[in-house]
Design a protein around this motif. Sequence first.
Motif, PDB file in Angstrom:
ATOM      1  N   ASP A 188       0.843  -1.193   0.000  1.00  0.00           N
ATOM      2  CA  ASP A 188       0.000   0.000   0.000  1.00  0.00           C
ATOM      3  C   ASP A 188       0.880   1.244   0.000  1.00  0.00           C
ATOM      4  O   ASP A 188       1.531   1.569   0.989  1.00  0.00           O
ATOM      5  N   THR A 189       0.924   1.965  -1.119  1.00  0.00           N
ATOM      6  CA  THR A 189       1.830   3.109  -1.269  1.00  0.00           C
ATOM      7  C   THR A 189       1.478   4.243  -0.302  1.00  0.00           C
ATOM      8  O   THR A 189       2.373   4.919   0.220  1.00  0.00           O
ATOM      9  N   ARG A 190       0.179   4.468  -0.044  1.00  0.00           N
ATOM     10  CA  ARG A 190      -0.216   5.540   0.871  1.00  0.00           C
ATOM     11  C   ARG A 190       0.229   5.221   2.289  1.00  0.00           C
ATOM     12  O   ARG A 190       0.738   6.085   3.015  1.00  0.00           O
ATOM     13  N   PHE A 191       0.049   3.940   2.695  1.00  0.00           N
ATOM     14  CA  PHE A 191       0.499   3.534   4.028  1.00  0.00           C
ATOM     15  C   PHE A 191       2.018   3.688   4.156  1.00  0.00           C
ATOM     16  O   PHE A 191       2.524   4.207   5.156  1.00  0.00           O
ATOM     17  N   LYS A 192       2.752   3.260   3.141  1.00  0.00           N
ATOM     18  CA  LYS A 192       4.218   3.322   3.197  1.00  0.00           C
ATOM     19  C   LYS A 192       4.701   4.766   3.269  1.00  0.00           C
ATOM     20  O   LYS A 192       5.693   5.074   3.947  1.00  0.00           O
ATOM     21  N   ARG A 193       3.993   5.663   2.602  1.00  0.00           N
ATOM     22  CA  ARG A 193       4.362   7.079   2.652  1.00  0.00           C
ATOM     23  C   ARG A 193       4.147   7.648   4.062  1.00  0.00           C
ATOM     24  O   ARG A 193       4.996   8.383   4.579  1.00  0.00           O
ATOM     25  N   LEU A 194       3.009   7.280   4.679  1.00  0.00           N
ATOM     26  CA  LEU A 194       2.744   7.751   6.042  1.00  0.00           C
ATOM     27  C   LEU A 194       3.722   7.117   7.045  1.00  0.00           C
ATOM     28  O   LEU A 194       4.172   7.777   7.996  1.00  0.00           O
ATOM     29  N   TRP A 195       4.033   5.833   6.836  1.00  0.00           N
ATOM     30  CA  TRP A 195       5.008   5.154   7.705  1.00  0.00           C
ATOM     31  C   TRP A 195       6.370   5.854   7.647  1.00  0.00           C
ATOM     32  O   TRP A 195       7.001   6.109   8.672  1.00  0.00           O
ATOM     33  N   LYS A 196       6.811   6.154   6.449  1.00  0.00           N
ATOM     34  CA  LYS A 196       8.103   6.812   6.274  1.00  0.00           C
ATOM     35  C   LYS A 196       8.109   8.186   6.936  1.00  0.00           C
ATOM     36  O   LYS A 196       9.103   8.586   7.559  1.00  0.00           O
ATOM     37  N   LYS A 197       6.989   8.894   6.848  1.00  0.00           N
ATOM     38  CA  LYS A 197       6.912  10.208   7.495  1.00  0.00           C
ATOM     39  C   LYS A 197       6.975  10.058   9.014  1.00  0.00           C
ATOM     40  O   LYS A 197       7.663  10.834   9.698  1.00  0.00           O
ATOM     41  N   CYS A 198       6.267   9.072   9.558  1.00  0.00           N
ATOM     42  CA  CYS A 198       6.305   8.843  11.007  1.00  0.00           C
ATOM     43  C   CYS A 198       7.720   8.520  11.472  1.00  0.00           C
ATOM     44  O   CYS A 198       8.159   8.979  12.530  1.00  0.00           O
ATOM     45  N   MET A 199       8.421   7.737  10.680  1.00  0.00           N
ATOM     46  CA  MET A 199       9.742   7.279  11.093  1.00  0.00           C
ATOM     47  C   MET A 199      10.803   8.367  10.996  1.00  0.00           C
ATOM     48  O   MET A 199      11.721   8.412  11.815  1.00  0.00           O
ATOM     49  N   SER A 200      10.694   9.260  10.004  1.00  0.00           N
ATOM     50  CA  SER A 200      11.840  10.151   9.731  1.00  0.00           C
ATOM     51  C   SER A 200      11.523  11.629   9.531  1.00  0.00           C
ATOM     52  O   SER A 200      12.440  12.448   9.607  1.00  0.00           O
ATOM     53  N   HIS A 201      10.282  12.000   9.278  1.00  0.00           N
ATOM     54  CA  HIS A 201      10.055  13.363   8.800  1.00  0.00           C
ATOM     55  C   HIS A 201       9.071  14.183   9.626  1.00  0.00           C
ATOM     56  O   HIS A 201       8.629  15.245   9.181  1.00  0.00           O
ATOM     57  N   CYS A 202       8.711  13.729  10.817  1.00  0.00           N
ATOM     58  CA  CYS A 202       7.849  14.533  11.689  1.00  0.00           C
ATOM     59  C   CYS A 202       8.722  15.431  12.563  1.00  0.00           C
ATOM     60  O   CYS A 202       9.657  14.954  13.217  1.00  0.00           O
ATOM     61  N   GLU A 203       8.420  16.725  12.589  1.00  0.00           N
ATOM     62  CA  GLU A 203       9.269  17.681  13.298  1.00  0.00           C
ATOM     63  C   GLU A 203       8.720  18.061  14.670  1.00  0.00           C
ATOM     64  O   GLU A 203       9.327  18.872  15.368  1.00  0.00           O
ATOM     65  N   SER A 204       7.595  17.494  15.052  1.00  0.00           N
ATOM     66  CA  SER A 204       7.048  17.765  16.385  1.00  0.00           C
ATOM     67  C   SER A 204       6.252  16.559  16.833  1.00  0.00           C
ATOM     68  O   SER A 204       5.856  15.704  16.020  1.00  0.00           O
ATOM     69  N   GLU A 205       6.019  16.479  18.126  1.00  0.00           N
ATOM     70  CA  GLU A 205       5.241  15.377  18.674  1.00  0.00           C
ATOM     71  C   GLU A 205       3.816  15.413  18.150  1.00  0.00           C
ATOM     72  O   GLU A 205       3.218  14.371  17.851  1.00  0.00           O
ATOM     73  N   GLU A 206       3.262  16.628  18.013  1.00  0.00           N
ATOM     74  CA  GLU A 206       1.888  16.774  17.527  1.00  0.00           C
ATOM     75  C   GLU A 206       1.761  16.270  16.084  1.00  0.00           C
ATOM     76  O   GLU A 206       0.794  15.576  15.733  1.00  0.00           O
TER      77      GLU A 206
END
Length: 397
Positions: free
Chosen positions: A368-386
Amino acid sequence: MEDNIEEVEVVNSEYSIPEDVEVLYTSSIVDQLESKLLVGHVVKSVEDVYLLYCNYAHAKEFSVKKGDQRYFPGTTDLQSKKFECSCEGSKDEKRSVEKIPIYLKPTNRTKCKAKLKISRQMGGEWKVGRFVVEHNHDMVAVDQRHLLRSSQNISHAQKSTLEAMVNAWISVANAVAYMENDAQGSHNLSFIRKDVYDHLGRIKKHTKVENGDASALLHHFISKANKESHFYWNVQLDDDNRVMNFFFRDSRCQVDYEYFGDVMSVDTTYRTNHYNLICAPFVGINHHKQNVMFGLAFMSDETESSFEWLFRTFLESMNGKQPETIFTDQCQAMMNAIETVFPYSHHRLCQWHINQNAPSHLGSLNGDTRFKRLWKKCMSHCESEEEFEETWRIMME
């Protein structure tokens, strides 16, 4: 204060003597062992008193864990050591109010105060300084006490018997069954079947460091220590006096840990070619975002006892300073050892290992490409806890 070396105290307990003969015999053993642990009693060494306390705990049906230790100021010489009931403390006491546990494991901790503390003056004898015998919980049943962690130990004679039977092509299950029958029940053995598999597995995996190489290694460490006053090294031997694990760090490592030791990574991914030893570097990051070494170890196995030895050795080399956060892989033995040796550190899993192991748990979501994109963002690209929490919520939906 409880940790004052000069303070001595004993809390006595009155035992009601049942009419059952076996219990009478056990109570007699408890009394004999208690007499050797009274306040002021001289003990030979830390190891001897630990074994004595474990024997006492086995007779009284509770388990022992190793507690805090103190060093003489400015030295690496041990000044005092505690051994406590395994029910001491509470599971979440080390977490601050703001921290929410990621997961909760079942616990039997009841803030039990039973403990043994030994201490000494500089260059003096070890003496019992505190002995609390009262427990605030029920003891295990007599036929279950062989399952207590501190009661599990395979003697040299039992190891020889098991190894001889296995070498004669007798299965491990049949070998253990024979020893259980010989001891008139599994509860009379000081080990369980898992201990046997672990021991035989260590023998199979362990390639001893040849005498010439071991001697050269020790000569190198001694030479380094003579040239550099703050060089630290330690070696653990197995039951046959073979080099099993070793750790070392130089003065630069100590200085770097003093400044940058709030976050540390321990990686046991790689092995050496010749002896198949596990390479375990202790690594941090300095103020230039560069990797710095805090120490280096080589290990023959990844058992909980080996990790406990390694972490206690590292802690001793750094004068007892614990890191704020430790990153490791998902090795359960290492996780258990960290909980024991670094009770005030936050343990987190390495991002690389999470990404390596996650696909085996995600099933059809791997495509699932949408899931993988969100997973990658959670793992590496979120700049705040919120931002992470919101992204995680969308991904879960």
